[in-house]
Motif scaffolding. Sequence first.
Motif, mmCIF file in Angstrom:
data_model
loop_
_atom_site.group_PDB
_atom_site.id
_atom_site.type_symbol
_atom_site.label_atom_id
_atom_site.label_comp_id
_atom_site.label_asym_id
_atom_site.label_seq_id
_atom_site.Cartn_x
_atom_site.Cartn_y
_atom_site.Cartn_z
ATOM 1 N N ASN A 244 -10.401 -11.268 2.637
ATOM 2 C CA ASN A 244 -9.223 -10.404 2.490
ATOM 3 C C ASN A 244 -9.143 -9.332 3.567
ATOM 4 O OD1 ASN A 244 -11.148 -8.526 1.706
ATOM 5 N ND2 ASN A 244 -9.981 -7.790 -0.050
ATOM 6 N N THR A 245 -10.129 -9.279 4.459
ATOM 7 C CA THR A 245 -10.061 -8.306 5.565
ATOM 8 C C THR A 245 -9.968 -8.988 6.926
ATOM 9 O OG1 THR A 245 -12.489 -8.179 5.575
ATOM 10 C CG2 THR A 245 -11.304 -6.500 4.320
ATOM 11 N N VAL B 181 -3.487 -1.300 -5.312
ATOM 12 C CA VAL B 181 -3.988 -0.849 -4.015
ATOM 13 C C VAL B 181 -4.187 0.659 -4.086
ATOM 14 C CG1 VAL B 181 -3.526 -0.717 -1.537
ATOM 15 C CG2 VAL B 181 -2.780 -2.728 -2.848
ATOM 16 N N ASN C 115 0.807 -1.236 0.000
ATOM 17 C CA ASN C 115 0.000 0.000 0.000
ATOM 18 C C ASN C 115 0.833 1.276 0.000
ATOM 19 O OD1 ASN C 115 0.961 0.320 2.609
ATOM 20 N ND2 ASN C 115 -0.983 -0.181 3.607
ATOM 21 N N PRO D 202 -1.844 -6.704 -8.241
ATOM 22 C CA PRO D 202 -2.722 -5.889 -7.398
ATOM 23 C C PRO D 202 -2.556 -4.391 -7.637
ATOM 24 C CG PRO D 202 -0.851 -6.680 -6.129
ATOM 25 C CD PRO D 202 -0.747 -7.331 -7.469
ATOM 26 N N ASP E 207 -5.529 5.718 0.446
ATOM 27 C CA ASP E 207 -6.648 5.828 1.389
ATOM 28 C C ASP E 207 -6.526 7.031 2.326
ATOM 29 O OD1 ASP E 207 -4.577 5.096 3.039
ATOM 30 O OD2 ASP E 207 -5.462 3.188 3.657
ATOM 31 N N HIS F 65 -4.667 -8.348 -0.712
ATOM 32 C CA HIS F 65 -4.859 -8.219 -2.158
ATOM 33 C C HIS F 65 -6.295 -7.779 -2.412
ATOM 34 C CE1 HIS F 65 -4.927 -8.984 -6.404
ATOM 35 N NE2 HIS F 65 -3.701 -9.511 -6.412
ATOM 36 N N PRO F 66 -6.492 -6.661 -3.112
ATOM 37 C CA PRO F 66 -7.856 -6.139 -3.293
ATOM 38 C C PRO F 66 -8.752 -7.040 -4.132
ATOM 39 C CG PRO F 66 -6.295 -4.914 -4.634
ATOM 40 C CD PRO F 66 -5.483 -5.795 -3.732
ATOM 41 N N ASP F 67 -8.187 -7.941 -4.940
ATOM 42 C CA ASP F 67 -9.004 -8.801 -5.794
ATOM 43 C C ASP F 67 -9.488 -10.065 -5.091
ATOM 44 O OD1 ASP F 67 -8.494 -6.916 -7.680
ATOM 45 O OD2 ASP F 67 -7.280 -8.177 -8.984
#
Length: 523
Positions: free
Chosen positions: A173-174, A192, A158, A190, A195, A165-167
Motif C-alpha cells: 500500500n506504499t 485515513v 486523506n 477506510p 498527518d 487504503h490503510p487496511d
Amino acid sequence: MKLIIKLAVTTILLVTQSAQSAQSAQSAQQEPANILFIMADDLNDFVGVMNNSTGVKTPNIDKLAQQATIFTNAHSNAPVCSPSRASLFSGIQPHESGQYAFGNWRQNEILANSRTIMEQLSHHGYFSAGTGKLTHHQWPNAWDEFGIRPDYTPLAFNGKKVTQHPDVPAPYNTDVGPLDSTFAPLSTVPTVKPDGKTAGYKGWYYGGFKKPFNYISETDRDPLPDEMYAQWTVDKLRQFEQDKLNKPFFLSVGFIRPHTPLVVPDRFFDMYPIKDIVLPEFVENDESDTHFESIYAPKTSLGRKHYNALMASYPNKEIALKTYYQAYMASISFMDEQVGKVLTALDNSIYKDNTIVVLTSDHGYNLGEKNNLFKNNLWERSTRIPLIIFDPRSDKQQRINQPVSLVDLYPTFMDFANIKGDNRKNDKGALISGTSLKPIIDGDDNAERYALTVVRLWGKNGMKNFAIRSENWRYILYGNNKEELYHNKVDPNEITNLADNKEYANIKAELKSKLLQLTKNAK
C-alpha cells in the motif's frame, strides 16, 4: 381426387410459406443491425467458458457465449489501456499510428484525421451512444450521445486527494499507487488518519467524480460506477423503444471492473473463500528463460515491482496470491452481474432479434505468472482476451481458434452495418488495419490471420517490442533482439521458451519473417 388436390394445395402453401420465411430471414440479414458493444477492463481469460479451472463465476457471460461465436484466440494489440482502446476504436494498429502509450490519442495526427467506429457509424445513419470507460482519453463528442464518464471508485481519501487504503498491508500500500494497491470488500471502509498536512478522512470517495461515496451497508450505499453504467444502458434501451428511434443504434458500455481498485460488495468476495481458491501451478523460476525484464534493466517493470511488493506484504506466496485472486475474481463476478442487467434489458426489448452483441476486454492481466502482477507485457495472460459475438439472426454456436485481435472489430462492425465507406476524414488519416471477423463467423474465411501485439517503453523514443500469435505459436521479438518462442498448443502457460531450440528454428524463422513484414513501416 379431392384428397390429392387438398394435399397439393397444402404442399404449395407450405412451400410458399417456407420461401417467404427464407426471404424474410434474408431480408433481416440485409437490414443494418443494431450493435450493443460491451467492454470490460483488465479482464483476462478468467471467464467460465474460457477457463473453468479457476472456479470463477460468470453466468451471464457464459450464457451469452453458449449461443454465440467465441474467439478463444483473441488478443489485444497493445496490452495497456490507452493505446489498446485507441487502436480498437480507430481500427488502426498502434505501430501504424505511432500511438503506443498514454499520450492523448486525439493529438495523434493520424488518429485525429481518421473516423472512430462511432463516428463512422453515425456518418452512415446510425445513432451512437456510449457510457463508462470506452476510449481512455475521453471524447464525448465522438458519440451522438454520451452518458456517465468513467470513474475508478471507490478509493480512500486523506482530505485533499485519494490515497492508499490503510487496511491494505505494507509495503504494497506504499510502494504501489493508490489505484493499483487498493483491493478490499466494500464494507472495509477506510479511515485515513490526519498527518499534519492533511485532515484525514473516514469513508470511501468517488475518485473521478470528486465527492464522498456514502456507504452504510450493502442496502444503504451509493452506487458503484459500473452499476451506474449498467442502469444508464438499460434506461437508454427503454428510451429508444419509447421514442421509436427511427435508425439503427450503436450502443456502447464500458465497465471498469476488474480494473483496480478491486473493491466490490462483500457478497462477491463471499463467492470465493480464500481456503477454496485453487491457484494455477506456478513453475519455480519460470521467468528465468524470459527477456521482458532485460528491456527495463537496470530498473524493473511495473509488473515485477507490483509482484515483489505483494510478496513482501504477506507471510508467503500462496496467501499473497490467494488474497489478490479473491479480489480479482470477485470483481469479475460483479462486472458479470452488470452485463446480465444489460442483456436482460435487451432480451425484454423490441430489439432482441436484430441486435448484434459484442463483448470483449481491452487486454488481459498477469496474476503471478513469471513473477508479474500487471499487464503491458507480451505473454499470453496479458494479451489474451474474451471476445464473444452474438448475432440473434444466426443459430451458430461455435468456438473459433484462429488468431484475431481487437483491431479486427472495426471492419467487423462495418460488415454488420453494411457500410463500405472510407474511414479517413482526409489524406492525413490512415486506412483501418484489421480484417472483418464476419467471414469467420459465416464459415467462409480464407484469410491468413495473425494477432500482433506491441509494447513500447515509456518515453517518446522508447524501445518497441512485438509479439505475433498464430493458431498454435507465440513469437516475441524484443527491441534488444532477444527472443521468446512458445508452442501454445502443448504449452498453454508458456513455461518453456523454445527460441534457442534448433528443432524449432524453422518455425521461429517463419514467424519472425511475418512479424518483420507486418511491422516494417512501424512509426
